[in-house]
Design a protein around this motif. Structure first.
Motif, mmCIF file in Angstrom:
data_model
loop_
_atom_site.group_PDB
_atom_site.id
_atom_site.type_symbol
_atom_site.label_atom_id
_atom_site.label_comp_id
_atom_site.label_asym_id
_atom_site.label_seq_id
_atom_site.Cartn_x
_atom_site.Cartn_y
_atom_site.Cartn_z
ATOM 1 N N ASP A 52 0.828 -1.213 0.000
ATOM 2 C CA ASP A 52 0.000 0.000 0.000
ATOM 3 C C ASP A 52 0.861 1.262 0.000
ATOM 4 O O ASP A 52 1.879 1.320 0.685
ATOM 5 C CB ASP A 52 -0.896 0.034 1.241
ATOM 6 C CG ASP A 52 -2.095 -0.881 1.085
ATOM 7 O OD1 ASP A 52 -2.520 -1.109 -0.063
ATOM 8 O OD2 ASP A 52 -2.610 -1.367 2.114
ATOM 9 N N PHE A 53 0.413 2.240 -0.749
ATOM 10 C CA PHE A 53 1.072 3.550 -0.769
ATOM 11 C C PHE A 53 0.006 4.619 -0.594
ATOM 12 O O PHE A 53 -1.140 4.430 -1.001
ATOM 13 C CB PHE A 53 1.785 3.773 -2.113
ATOM 14 C CG PHE A 53 2.824 2.725 -2.407
ATOM 15 C CD1 PHE A 53 4.144 2.920 -2.053
ATOM 16 C CD2 PHE A 53 2.462 1.539 -3.037
ATOM 17 C CE1 PHE A 53 5.094 1.947 -2.309
ATOM 18 C CE2 PHE A 53 3.406 0.552 -3.305
ATOM 19 C CZ PHE A 53 4.730 0.763 -2.935
ATOM 20 N N GLU A 54 0.409 5.732 0.011
ATOM 21 C CA GLU A 54 -0.569 6.796 0.251
ATOM 22 C C GLU A 54 -0.007 8.151 -0.115
ATOM 23 O O GLU A 54 1.170 8.430 0.154
ATOM 24 C CB GLU A 54 -0.903 6.824 1.748
ATOM 25 C CG GLU A 54 -2.305 6.352 2.042
ATOM 26 C CD GLU A 54 -2.600 6.473 3.537
ATOM 27 O OE1 GLU A 54 -2.914 5.445 4.133
ATOM 28 O OE2 GLU A 54 -2.496 7.598 4.071
ATOM 29 N N TRP A 55 -0.843 8.965 -0.722
ATOM 30 C CA TRP A 55 -0.423 10.334 -1.019
ATOM 31 C C TRP A 55 -1.560 11.293 -0.677
ATOM 32 O O TRP A 55 -2.739 10.941 -0.842
ATOM 33 C CB TRP A 55 -0.117 10.503 -2.512
ATOM 34 C CG TRP A 55 1.194 9.939 -2.934
ATOM 35 C CD1 TRP A 55 2.408 10.565 -2.885
ATOM 36 C CD2 TRP A 55 1.435 8.638 -3.488
ATOM 37 N NE1 TRP A 55 3.384 9.734 -3.371
ATOM 38 C CE2 TRP A 55 2.821 8.548 -3.747
ATOM 39 C CE3 TRP A 55 0.619 7.541 -3.782
ATOM 40 C CZ2 TRP A 55 3.412 7.410 -4.289
ATOM 41 C CZ3 TRP A 55 1.209 6.413 -4.315
ATOM 42 C CH2 TRP A 55 2.585 6.342 -4.556
ATOM 43 N N ALA A 112 -5.082 9.750 -1.733
ATOM 44 C CA ALA A 112 -5.019 8.654 -2.696
ATOM 45 C C ALA A 112 -4.337 7.462 -2.046
ATOM 46 O O ALA A 112 -3.240 7.590 -1.496
ATOM 47 C CB ALA A 112 -4.234 9.086 -3.926
ATOM 48 N N VAL A 113 -5.027 6.337 -2.075
ATOM 49 C CA VAL A 113 -4.429 5.094 -1.588
ATOM 50 C C VAL A 113 -4.225 4.200 -2.803
ATOM 51 O O VAL A 113 -5.165 3.907 -3.541
ATOM 52 C CB VAL A 113 -5.334 4.386 -0.552
ATOM 53 C CG1 VAL A 113 -4.730 3.044 -0.136
ATOM 54 C CG2 VAL A 113 -5.533 5.279 0.663
ATOM 55 N N VAL A 114 -2.980 3.826 -3.032
ATOM 56 C CA VAL A 114 -2.665 2.986 -4.181
ATOM 57 C C VAL A 114 -2.176 1.636 -3.661
ATOM 58 O O VAL A 114 -1.226 1.568 -2.882
ATOM 59 C CB VAL A 114 -1.585 3.641 -5.073
ATOM 60 C CG1 VAL A 114 -1.256 2.738 -6.261
ATOM 61 C CG2 VAL A 114 -2.050 5.009 -5.555
ATOM 62 N N THR A 115 -2.888 0.605 -4.074
ATOM 63 C CA THR A 115 -2.514 -0.743 -3.663
ATOM 64 C C THR A 115 -1.880 -1.456 -4.844
ATOM 65 O O THR A 115 -2.508 -1.616 -5.893
ATOM 66 C CB THR A 115 -3.750 -1.525 -3.165
ATOM 67 O OG1 THR A 115 -4.329 -0.789 -2.102
ATOM 68 C CG2 THR A 115 -3.362 -2.910 -2.677
ATOM 69 N N LEU A 116 -0.652 -1.844 -4.673
ATOM 70 C CA LEU A 116 0.077 -2.544 -5.722
ATOM 71 C C LEU A 116 0.082 -4.037 -5.394
ATOM 72 O O LEU A 116 0.516 -4.442 -4.314
ATOM 73 C CB LEU A 116 1.513 -2.026 -5.776
ATOM 74 C CG LEU A 116 2.502 -2.838 -6.610
ATOM 75 C CD1 LEU A 116 2.341 -2.516 -8.081
ATOM 76 C CD2 LEU A 116 3.924 -2.562 -6.177
ATOM 77 N N THR A 117 -0.433 -4.821 -6.325
ATOM 78 C CA THR A 117 -0.349 -6.269 -6.182
ATOM 79 C C THR A 117 0.689 -6.753 -7.179
ATOM 80 O O THR A 117 0.517 -6.616 -8.391
ATOM 81 C CB THR A 117 -1.717 -6.935 -6.463
ATOM 82 O OG1 THR A 117 -2.695 -6.322 -5.637
ATOM 83 C CG2 THR A 117 -1.669 -8.429 -6.175
ATOM 84 N N LYS A 118 1.771 -7.252 -6.643
ATOM 85 C CA LYS A 118 2.865 -7.659 -7.520
ATOM 86 C C LYS A 118 2.840 -9.174 -7.707
ATOM 87 O O LYS A 118 2.901 -9.931 -6.730
ATOM 88 C CB LYS A 118 4.201 -7.216 -6.910
ATOM 89 C CG LYS A 118 5.383 -7.454 -7.835
ATOM 90 C CD LYS A 118 6.655 -6.893 -7.233
ATOM 91 C CE LYS A 118 7.857 -7.296 -8.075
ATOM 92 N NZ LYS A 118 9.105 -6.830 -7.502
#
Ligand SMILES: [Zn+2]
Length: 172
Positions: A20-23, A45-51
């Motif tokens: 998870d990343f947040e800006w 903005a919450v960006v969830t990266l599924t790798k």
């Protein structure tokens, strides 16, 4: 030297799985991108990266408020924003960021600048018609519109050209 974007995810070093990343996206973010319609912002903005091994999925959830202009009265207007978008990232010989839902990164890429997506997805959260709640428009402008409407009615009553015009309109 190109300035390093604050809105970057360096994915190469991340283990497989969910991150998870947040800006915070404030007015300056939209000013820098010379947005005409957006005059202010209080967004998260919450960006969830599924790798995964061959693909990455980026889920963007943007919530908060954007300041714009009311289509009716022209006064400023804060609109609640709540958007959810997904972007699939695949790896290929060449980088191709032109897709809306799937983009391709060259195999040598190790990071992605997501600022453009944050901007677009936030912008798309604005409704087509941007209006104050009923009764909350600028009262002076409302009164002006009412007067204008009244004048039109009066003209319509006494001016036979209106009648002709109406007939024409009905035919089309
Ligand atoms: Zn208004």
């Amino acid at each position: 030297m190109k300035p390093i974007s604050k809105y970057e995810i360096q994915f190469s070093g991340l283990p497989l799985g969910i991150h998870d990343f947040e800006w915070d996206l404030e007015s300056v973010f939209f000013d820098e991108r010379e947005s005409v319609e957006i005059e202010g912002a209080r967004l998260k903005a919450v960006v969830t990266l599924t790798k995964e091994t061959r693909v990455m999925i980026l889920q963007f959830i943007i919530t908060g408020e954007l300041k714009t202009i009311c289509d009716h009265c022209g006064d400023e207007l804060w609109i609640d924003i709540q958007t959810e978008n997904e972007l699939h990232v695949r790896f290929s010989d060449e980088t191709d960021l032109s897709g809306d839902e799937v983009i391709y990164l060259g195999t040598h890429e190790y990071k992605i600048d997501i600022s453009q997506y944050l901007y677009e997805f936030a912008f798309l959260g604005l409704p087509v018609k941007k209006l104050h709640q009923p009764g909350e428009c600028n009262p002076e402008v409302e009164r002006y519109f009412e007067l204008e409407e009244g004048d039109k009615k009066k003209e319509k009553e006494k001016d036979p050209r209106w009648e002709a015009l109406e007939k024409l309109k009905n035919k089309v």
